[in-house]
Design a protein around this motif. Structure first.
Motif, mmCIF file in Angstrom:
data_model
loop_
_atom_site.group_PDB
_atom_site.id
_atom_site.type_symbol
_atom_site.label_atom_id
_atom_site.label_comp_id
_atom_site.label_asym_id
_atom_site.label_seq_id
_atom_site.Cartn_x
_atom_site.Cartn_y
_atom_site.Cartn_z
ATOM 1 N N LEU A 44 80.184 82.218 -14.859
ATOM 2 C CA LEU A 44 81.335 82.962 -14.320
ATOM 3 C C LEU A 44 81.254 84.436 -14.685
ATOM 4 O O LEU A 44 81.582 85.308 -13.880
ATOM 5 N N ASN A 45 80.821 84.716 -15.890
ATOM 6 C CA ASN A 45 80.705 86.113 -16.293
ATOM 7 C C ASN A 45 79.667 86.836 -15.441
ATOM 8 O O ASN A 45 79.853 87.997 -15.087
ATOM 9 N N GLY A 46 78.627 86.104 -15.099
ATOM 10 C CA GLY A 46 77.635 86.707 -14.213
ATOM 11 C C GLY A 46 78.249 87.041 -12.859
ATOM 12 O O GLY A 46 78.047 88.128 -12.322
ATOM 13 N N LEU A 47 79.014 86.111 -12.339
ATOM 14 C CA LEU A 47 79.667 86.341 -11.045
ATOM 15 C C LEU A 47 80.653 87.489 -11.149
ATOM 16 O O LEU A 47 80.758 88.333 -10.261
ATOM 17 N N SER A 48 81.356 87.496 -12.257
ATOM 18 C CA SER A 48 82.365 88.538 -12.467
ATOM 19 C C SER A 48 81.731 89.917 -12.462
ATOM 20 O O SER A 48 82.240 90.850 -11.831
ATOM 21 N N ARG A 50 79.230 90.826 -10.942
ATOM 22 C CA ARG A 50 78.820 91.223 -9.600
ATOM 23 C C ARG A 50 80.026 91.343 -8.676
ATOM 24 O O ARG A 50 79.888 91.424 -7.464
ATOM 25 N N GLY A 51 81.205 91.256 -9.284
ATOM 26 C CA GLY A 51 82.407 91.472 -8.498
ATOM 27 C C GLY A 51 82.843 90.338 -7.581
ATOM 28 O O GLY A 51 83.714 90.503 -6.741
ATOM 29 N N THR A 52 82.251 89.174 -7.773
ATOM 30 C CA THR A 52 82.646 88.046 -6.930
ATOM 31 C C THR A 52 84.071 87.607 -7.272
ATOM 32 O O THR A 52 84.358 87.343 -8.445
ATOM 33 N N PRO A 53 84.948 87.520 -6.297
ATOM 34 C CA PRO A 53 86.334 87.162 -6.586
ATOM 35 C C PRO A 53 86.567 85.662 -6.737
ATOM 36 O O PRO A 53 87.276 85.221 -7.638
ATOM 37 N N VAL A 90 87.502 83.527 -9.950
ATOM 38 C CA VAL A 90 86.584 83.767 -11.062
ATOM 39 C C VAL A 90 87.294 84.261 -12.323
ATOM 40 O O VAL A 90 87.135 83.695 -13.406
ATOM 41 N N GLN A 91 88.080 85.306 -12.194
ATOM 42 C CA GLN A 91 88.757 85.863 -13.365
ATOM 43 C C GLN A 91 89.692 84.864 -14.026
ATOM 44 O O GLN A 91 89.738 84.742 -15.250
ATOM 45 N N TYR A 92 90.419 84.177 -13.193
ATOM 46 C CA TYR A 92 91.383 83.234 -13.732
ATOM 47 C C TYR A 92 90.693 82.103 -14.479
ATOM 48 O O TYR A 92 91.117 81.688 -15.561
ATOM 49 N N LEU A 93 89.594 81.629 -13.897
ATOM 50 C CA LEU A 93 88.871 80.531 -14.523
ATOM 51 C C LEU A 93 88.219 80.988 -15.835
ATOM 52 O O LEU A 93 88.182 80.250 -16.818
ATOM 53 N N ILE A 94 87.743 82.213 -15.843
ATOM 54 C CA ILE A 94 87.179 82.763 -17.076
ATOM 55 C C ILE A 94 88.234 82.730 -18.170
ATOM 56 O O ILE A 94 87.981 82.302 -19.299
ATOM 57 N N TYR A 95 89.419 83.156 -17.794
ATOM 58 C CA TYR A 95 90.497 83.178 -18.774
ATOM 59 C C TYR A 95 90.834 81.780 -19.283
ATOM 60 O O TYR A 95 90.957 81.550 -20.481
#
Lengths: 258, 258
Positions: A44-48, A50-53, A90-95
DNA sequence: TGCTGTGAAGTCTTTCACAGCA
DNA sequence: TGCTGTGAAAGACTTCACAGCA
């Protein structure tokens, strides 16, 4: 489990007699799942970056190296954090994963044993990144004490207890020679530490309630060797290689039992 | 648990042909068992050094940190190497497990990436001990190439293929930065290597048939943090802690509704 | 329509408990 | 008698496959 809200205030479990606590927040996350959460987090951090929402279970699973059914099942243990037809934010799941793993707080880590491995660990970047802060480096060798490594001054193991207590260390990494590991382990558990990451090739004895995780290079290599040998021998599929019984294998025993 | 109550009533099993090979020498040793064999081997070596001739499953299990039923089941997959009423012959069992793991032969290992970690690995004693011989150290940094570490001269990664082919390397350890790992991986698999031990924090993509084992420091710490957090919060037993909803858990996610 | 969440089925692993051999 | 080897039960984990929501 109805997908509805996961708040017990909703009247939807009419017939189902208390099965195992409805959807609520069953904190019993399977170990296998916990072990994979860091993987998802990394993907997820990798996706984050790269700006993937948002990301689908399929894509995230791919990035983490698992299959999508497993990923969805794993995430379902945390709650319903996805959106049908869309995927996961992505952001929410990271959290959510970070919170579940306890990475939203700061963990003070002490490394005992500053040999080659200890130094490598101290300099390992991924360490500090994710909520882990190296709060102490200790070694029994006076020749090493006083060295500055990764911004920290190596202290003598005599200070172990005071470092743990004084800096609220909750995780200790043991990177000492095998012979010293149990002794260090005894001292840190006595000092109240309940999480240990052990690199020494020994089985540590710990009191009830103390968690030990082990990283053992030589064991990993041996497992690889096993599979490598297997490949070299017969084909990938076979049973009963060694037709005759080369190397007397004590045939008996299971001879005609069952 | 209960004695006679639970009867599966034999549901399926209409015509299950060929269960999975009777028993003979079913070489299908469970992965979980293979992963523990090195542990038993280490415990046995300890006993051997102290001159112990035989050991019971109970004692060996204790030394290896598992329970005796598991140990006996594991060993039973290798064959019947014990003696009822007595136990296992230490030397004989060492030999059998070593053979099963493929440690009676010599494995040439190459380490790619000679940073802190690579050096630690190169100097790791347990390495050479058990049939693993470091046949090459490689790094992409010209400043490191030429250094002598653990008796070997570091070579440039340009030499990767020739080192692998020329020295019959069958296991490669990747200790490079994350960004270089996949590239190295591609090259070594292309060169025919089918066993990789990866220390870089990335998921490697490999062709079918290639074995990758991963050692990931940061993941281990995260797993510890999870359990540590769990301890700190509620007691060890509970479901649905956080009665009210402490720590607003972002109910919504997909709209708190449903 | 597309994708999540999840019962249910399938597979793997552990544990129990005891038959049977030394 | 003591301890291994092992069926069988229990438990954990994975995969399937699809209902149902966005």
């Amino acid at each position: 489990m109805r997908p509805g809200t996961h708040r017990p205030s909703v009247p939807l479990e009419h017939r189902h007699v208390t099965r195992r606590i409805p959807q609520a927040r069953d904190r019993g996350i399977p170990d296998a799942t916990v072990a994979r959460l860091p993987l998802y987090l990394r993907a997820l951090n990798g996706l984050s970056e790269r700006g993937t929402p948002t990301v689908s279970s399929e894509d995230l699973a791919m990035a983490a190296g698992v299959n999508s059914a497993k990923l969805r099942k794993d995430l379902s243990h945390l709650g319903s954090y996805g959106t049908r037809g869309v995927g996961y934010d992505v952001q929410y799941l990271i959290y959510q994963i970070s919170r579940e793993l306890g990475l939203t707080q700061d963990w003070a880590v002490a490394i005992v044993g500053v040999g080659n491995l200890g130094r490598a660990l101290a300099n390992y970047g991924g360490f500090a990144s994710r909520g882990f802060r190296i709060a102490g480096l200790l070694d029994a060798d006076p020749a090493v004490v006083g060295d500055r490594i990764a911004g920290l001054v190596v202290e003598h193991t005599d200070e172990l207890e005071s470092v743990i207590a004084g800096r609220a260390v909750s995780i200790v990494v043991i990177a000492t020679p095998a012979t010293a590991a149990q002794h260090v382990c005894d001292r840190v558990t006595e000092a109240g530490v309940t999480s240990i990451l052990n690199f020494a090739p020994v089985v540590l004895n710990v009191p009830e309630g103390v968690d030990v995780r082990k990283v053992d290079l030589s064991i990993e290599l041996q497992i690889l060797a096993f599979h490598e040998q297997r490949k070299a021998n017969g084909g990938p599929i076979m049973a009963e290689e060694w037709p005759g019984g080369v190397e007397q294998v004590n045939e008996r025993s299971i001879g005609a039992s069952s």
